[in-house]
Scaffold this motif. Sequence first.
Motif, mmCIF file in Angstrom:
data_model
loop_
_atom_site.group_PDB
_atom_site.id
_atom_site.type_symbol
_atom_site.label_atom_id
_atom_site.label_comp_id
_atom_site.label_asym_id
_atom_site.label_seq_id
_atom_site.Cartn_x
_atom_site.Cartn_y
_atom_site.Cartn_z
ATOM 1 N N TRP A 80 0.827 -1.213 0.000
ATOM 2 C CA TRP A 80 0.000 0.000 0.000
ATOM 3 C C TRP A 80 0.857 1.257 0.000
ATOM 4 O O TRP A 80 0.428 2.308 -0.476
ATOM 5 N N PHE A 81 2.088 1.152 0.513
ATOM 6 C CA PHE A 81 2.960 2.316 0.596
ATOM 7 C C PHE A 81 3.897 2.436 -0.598
ATOM 8 O O PHE A 81 4.776 3.298 -0.607
ATOM 9 N N TYR A 82 3.710 1.589 -1.624
ATOM 10 C CA TYR A 82 4.631 1.609 -2.764
ATOM 11 C C TYR A 82 4.699 2.982 -3.429
ATOM 12 O O TYR A 82 5.779 3.550 -3.618
ATOM 13 N N ASP A 83 3.540 3.519 -3.832
ATOM 14 C CA ASP A 83 3.531 4.830 -4.494
ATOM 15 C C ASP A 83 4.094 5.912 -3.588
ATOM 16 O O ASP A 83 4.743 6.854 -4.057
ATOM 17 N N SER A 84 3.834 5.790 -2.288
ATOM 18 C CA SER A 84 4.333 6.774 -1.333
ATOM 19 C C SER A 84 5.853 6.731 -1.252
ATOM 20 O O SER A 84 6.521 7.778 -1.259
ATOM 21 N N VAL A 85 6.403 5.530 -1.149
ATOM 22 C CA VAL A 85 7.861 5.386 -1.094
ATOM 23 C C VAL A 85 8.494 5.878 -2.393
ATOM 24 O O VAL A 85 9.517 6.574 -2.378
ATOM 25 N N ALA A 86 7.877 5.526 -3.533
ATOM 26 C CA ALA A 86 8.395 5.970 -4.826
ATOM 27 C C ALA A 86 8.404 7.495 -4.902
ATOM 28 O O ALA A 86 9.384 8.104 -5.347
ATOM 29 N N TRP A 87 7.300 8.106 -4.464
ATOM 30 C CA TRP A 87 7.219 9.572 -4.467
ATOM 31 C C TRP A 87 8.283 10.185 -3.570
ATOM 32 O O TRP A 87 8.986 11.127 -3.954
ATOM 33 N N ALA A 88 8.422 9.661 -2.347
ATOM 34 C CA ALA A 88 9.393 10.205 -1.395
ATOM 35 C C ALA A 88 10.820 10.034 -1.908
ATOM 36 O O ALA A 88 11.661 10.937 -1.763
ATOM 37 N N PHE A 89 11.099 8.884 -2.524
ATOM 38 C CA PHE A 89 12.443 8.618 -3.043
ATOM 39 C C PHE A 89 12.746 9.493 -4.252
ATOM 40 O O PHE A 89 13.823 10.097 -4.338
ATOM 41 N N GLU A 90 11.795 9.580 -5.188
ATOM 42 C CA GLU A 90 12.019 10.349 -6.409
ATOM 43 C C GLU A 90 12.140 11.845 -6.137
ATOM 44 O O GLU A 90 12.821 12.561 -6.865
ATOM 45 N N ASN A 91 11.486 12.310 -5.070
ATOM 46 C CA ASN A 91 11.568 13.725 -4.709
ATOM 47 C C ASN A 91 12.649 14.002 -3.672
ATOM 48 O O ASN A 91 12.723 15.114 -3.132
ATOM 49 N N GLU A 92 13.471 12.986 -3.391
ATOM 50 C CA GLU A 92 14.625 13.111 -2.494
ATOM 51 C C GLU A 92 14.221 13.571 -1.093
ATOM 52 O O GLU A 92 14.928 14.329 -0.441
ATOM 53 N N ILE A 93 13.064 13.068 -0.654
ATOM 54 C CA ILE A 93 12.594 13.361 0.696
ATOM 55 C C ILE A 93 12.987 12.243 1.658
ATOM 56 O O ILE A 93 13.308 12.486 2.816
ATOM 57 N N MET A 94 12.984 11.006 1.150
ATOM 58 C CA MET A 94 13.424 9.856 1.935
ATOM 59 C C MET A 94 14.352 8.993 1.094
ATOM 60 O O MET A 94 14.091 8.773 -0.093
ATOM 61 N N ASN A 95 15.410 8.496 1.721
ATOM 62 C CA ASN A 95 16.316 7.555 1.085
ATOM 63 C C ASN A 95 16.154 6.194 1.746
ATOM 64 O O ASN A 95 15.495 6.059 2.772
ATOM 65 N N GLY A 96 16.792 5.191 1.164
ATOM 66 C CA GLY A 96 16.837 3.897 1.811
ATOM 67 C C GLY A 96 17.897 3.884 2.893
ATOM 68 O O GLY A 96 18.715 4.814 2.999
#
Length: 223
Positions: free
Chosen positions: A42-58
């Motif tokens: 359920w959080f896939y799109d959220s993680v993708a958005w956060a990663f692509e916008n450089e808000i969250m990294n792994g």
Amino acid sequence: MKKRFVKITALFLVFIMAFGAIGVLATAPSRLPFKDVFEFDWFYDSVAWAFENEIMNGISETVFDPQANMTRAMLVTVLWRYAGEPDAGELVFEDVESGRWFSTAVAWANENEIVLGLSPTTFAPHAPVTREQMYTILYRYMNFAGLTVELEEEGGILQFDDEDEISDWALEAMYFMSDAGIMFRYSTMDLSARPQTHAFRGEIAGAMFFFDRNTVPISIIYE
């Protein structure tokens, strides 16, 4: 905060999150570089958005660790990046050294009263964040940034089954974030806030994704 004129858009998001909470066996990796985030999460799109916008990294190049506890340092850094990585004053906490990946974020969050220390000299950057703390911090950021959420009605329809577990200082924020469709719900039938449960990395990615979609600058004020 000024009076809000509101639009609730969360039912579809709650439906998606409900299925994500059931837990389906992983069968295929996502297009993200993380081997532990899958397209049906359920959080896939959220993680993708956060990663692509450089808000969250792994936590590494291939691991996001979505179920790991969110720490205070992580959360202030997410908000600081979301705000555009503004400059900040000097650090006042003895347990936060300058030059760390979260140092400027901690100083910025503290001086703007978004996230305060546990004491005048202690921030506890590695302490986990509870759900009531996370959503209260987002609520404070809304006030700081001059944001609101457009709701069709004033809310207050939902009554949390575990309201007695919510700290007094977090009640307004928890109900508002629920009404606004920003708060993660464990299922469509779950009427609990789980305020003392530790927030996890996938959840803050989801909260920030919904926060970005649902909040707008305050432009019209109704007296």
